[in-house]
Write a protein that holds these residues in place. Structure first.
Motif, PDB file in Angstrom:
ATOM      1  N   LEU A   4       0.856  -1.180   0.000  1.00 20.15           N
ATOM      2  CA  LEU A   4       0.000   0.000   0.000  1.00 20.15           C
ATOM      3  C   LEU A   4       0.892   1.229   0.000  1.00 20.15           C
ATOM      4  N   ILE A   5       0.662   2.120  -0.952  1.00 23.47           N
ATOM      5  CA  ILE A   5       1.477   3.326  -1.075  1.00 23.47           C
ATOM      6  C   ILE A   5       0.560   4.531  -1.116  1.00 23.47           C
ATOM      7  N   LEU A  18       5.674   1.367 -10.523  1.00 18.89           N
ATOM      8  CA  LEU A  18       4.822   0.505 -11.347  1.00 18.89           C
ATOM      9  C   LEU A  18       5.611  -0.594 -12.044  1.00 18.89           C
ATOM     10  N   GLU A  19       6.930  -0.412 -12.158  1.00 17.99           N
ATOM     11  CA  GLU A  19       7.759  -1.432 -12.793  1.00 17.99           C
ATOM     12  C   GLU A  19       7.742  -2.719 -11.983  1.00 17.99           C
ATOM     13  N   GLU A  20       7.772  -3.831 -12.694  1.00 17.78           N
ATOM     14  CA  GLU A  20       7.829  -5.153 -12.073  1.00 17.78           C
ATOM     15  C   GLU A  20       6.622  -5.433 -11.168  1.00 17.78           C
ATOM     16  N   THR A  21       5.517  -4.761 -11.419  1.00 12.57           N
ATOM     17  CA  THR A  21       4.291  -4.967 -10.656  1.00 12.57           C
ATOM     18  C   THR A  21       3.303  -5.718 -11.537  1.00 12.57           C
ATOM     19  N   HIS A  22       2.649  -6.724 -10.987  1.00 11.90           N
ATOM     20  CA  HIS A  22       1.724  -7.535 -11.785  1.00 11.90           C
ATOM     21  C   HIS A  22       0.330  -6.926 -11.848  1.00 11.90           C
ATOM     22  N   LEU A  68       0.704   6.755 -16.196  1.00 13.49           N
ATOM     23  CA  LEU A  68       0.639   5.375 -16.683  1.00 13.49           C
ATOM     24  C   LEU A  68       1.290   5.257 -18.054  1.00 13.49           C
ATOM     25  N   ALA A  69       1.035   6.239 -18.925  1.00 14.27           N
ATOM     26  CA  ALA A  69       1.646   6.215 -20.254  1.00 14.27           C
ATOM     27  C   ALA A  69       3.165   6.317 -20.159  1.00 14.27           C
ATOM     28  N   MET A  70       3.653   7.217 -19.314  1.00 17.66           N
ATOM     29  CA  MET A  70       5.096   7.385 -19.144  1.00 17.66           C
ATOM     30  C   MET A  70       5.714   6.103 -18.579  1.00 17.66           C
ATOM     31  N   SER A  71       5.069   5.528 -17.596  1.00 14.65           N
ATOM     32  CA  SER A  71       5.572   4.300 -16.994  1.00 14.65           C
ATOM     33  C   SER A  71       5.607   3.159 -18.011  1.00 14.65           C
ATOM     34  N   LYS A  72       4.563   3.073 -18.832  1.00 13.12           N
ATOM     35  CA  LYS A  72       4.520   2.022 -19.857  1.00 13.12           C
ATOM     36  C   LYS A  72       5.670   2.197 -20.836  1.00 13.12           C
ATOM     37  N   SER A  75       8.951   1.337 -18.810  1.00 17.61           N
ATOM     38  CA  SER A  75       9.037  -0.028 -18.278  1.00 17.61           C
ATOM     39  C   SER A  75       9.035  -1.108 -19.338  1.00 17.61           C
ATOM     40  N   GLY A  76       8.377  -0.835 -20.437  1.00 17.03           N
ATOM     41  CA  GLY A  76       8.289  -1.863 -21.481  1.00 17.03           C
ATOM     42  C   GLY A  76       7.547  -3.086 -20.991  1.00 17.03           C
ATOM     43  N   LYS A  77       8.187  -4.236 -21.067  1.00 19.76           N
ATOM     44  CA  LYS A  77       7.528  -5.499 -20.727  1.00 19.76           C
ATOM     45  C   LYS A  77       7.297  -5.681 -19.235  1.00 19.76           C
ATOM     46  N   SER A  78       7.937  -4.864 -18.406  1.00 15.39           N
ATOM     47  CA  SER A  78       7.752  -5.030 -16.961  1.00 15.39           C
ATOM     48  C   SER A  78       6.599  -4.180 -16.434  1.00 15.39           C
ATOM     49  N   PHE A  79       5.791  -3.605 -17.329  1.00 11.56           N
ATOM     50  CA  PHE A  79       4.636  -2.797 -16.945  1.00 11.56           C
ATOM     51  C   PHE A  79       3.473  -3.713 -16.561  1.00 11.56           C
ATOM     52  N   PRO A  80       2.655  -3.310 -15.562  1.00 11.63           N
ATOM     53  CA  PRO A  80       1.520  -4.156 -15.152  1.00 11.63           C
ATOM     54  C   PRO A  80       0.561  -4.434 -16.295  1.00 11.63           C
ATOM     55  N   LYS A  81       0.063  -5.643 -16.335  1.00 14.30           N
ATOM     56  CA  LYS A  81      -0.898  -6.027 -17.377  1.00 14.30           C
ATOM     57  C   LYS A  81      -2.301  -5.538 -17.058  1.00 14.30           C
ATOM     58  N   LYS A  82      -2.600  -5.369 -15.781  1.00 12.15           N
ATOM     59  CA  LYS A  82      -3.962  -5.010 -15.366  1.00 12.15           C
ATOM     60  C   LYS A  82      -3.912  -3.930 -14.294  1.00 12.15           C
TER      61      LYS A  82
END
Length: 124
Positions: A4-5, A18-22, A68-72, A75-82
């Motif tokens: 929780l943040i 957001l990186e490496e977060t599912h 979210l757009a910047m993080s995506k 992060s590339g592939k390590s961005f959350p899917k949901k």
């Protein structure tokens, strides 16, 4: 496995988190002129996030969609899917401390929505 943040108004700080977060659940105030305390749910799939506008944004007016757009993009592939966003309709956006009565009354419902989301993840 839940973190929780409290981001407060520091949306830019959230990009690296957001990186490496599912799975991400965001709760924030929003104002679209509905009844104060109304809870809006927006489900966001990774494919829904457009990064094309990033060349034209300013950090002075940075929103969750921008973050979210910047993080995506970073992060590339390590961005959350949901990502699920729960926005609570605010009564006013004046500077000050505390919550309006309408927002306070909506908190138990938001907590129930979040609990249900976490239970869905644990059931998988």
């Amino acid at each position: 496995d839940v973190e929780l943040i409290d981001a407060g108004t520091r949306i830019l700080d959230m990009i690296s988190l957001l990186e490496e977060t599912h799975r991400v659940i965001i709760v924030d105030a929003m104002r679209i002129r509905e009844r104060p305390g109304t809870i809006h749910r927006i489900d966001i799939d990774e494919e829904d996030i457009n990064t094309e506008h990033l060349n034209f944004i300013s950090t002075h007016d940075f929103s969750w969609p921008d973050a979210l757009a910047m993080s995506k993009k970073i992060s590339g592939k390590s961005f959350p899917k949901k990502i699920t966003f729960f926005g609570i309709e605010v009564e006013n956006i004046d500077v000050g401390l505390g919550l309006s009565e309408a927002v306070k009354q909506s908190l138990p419902r938001v907590i129930n929505f979040i609990s249900a989301e976490l239970n869905k993840v644990n059931d998988r």
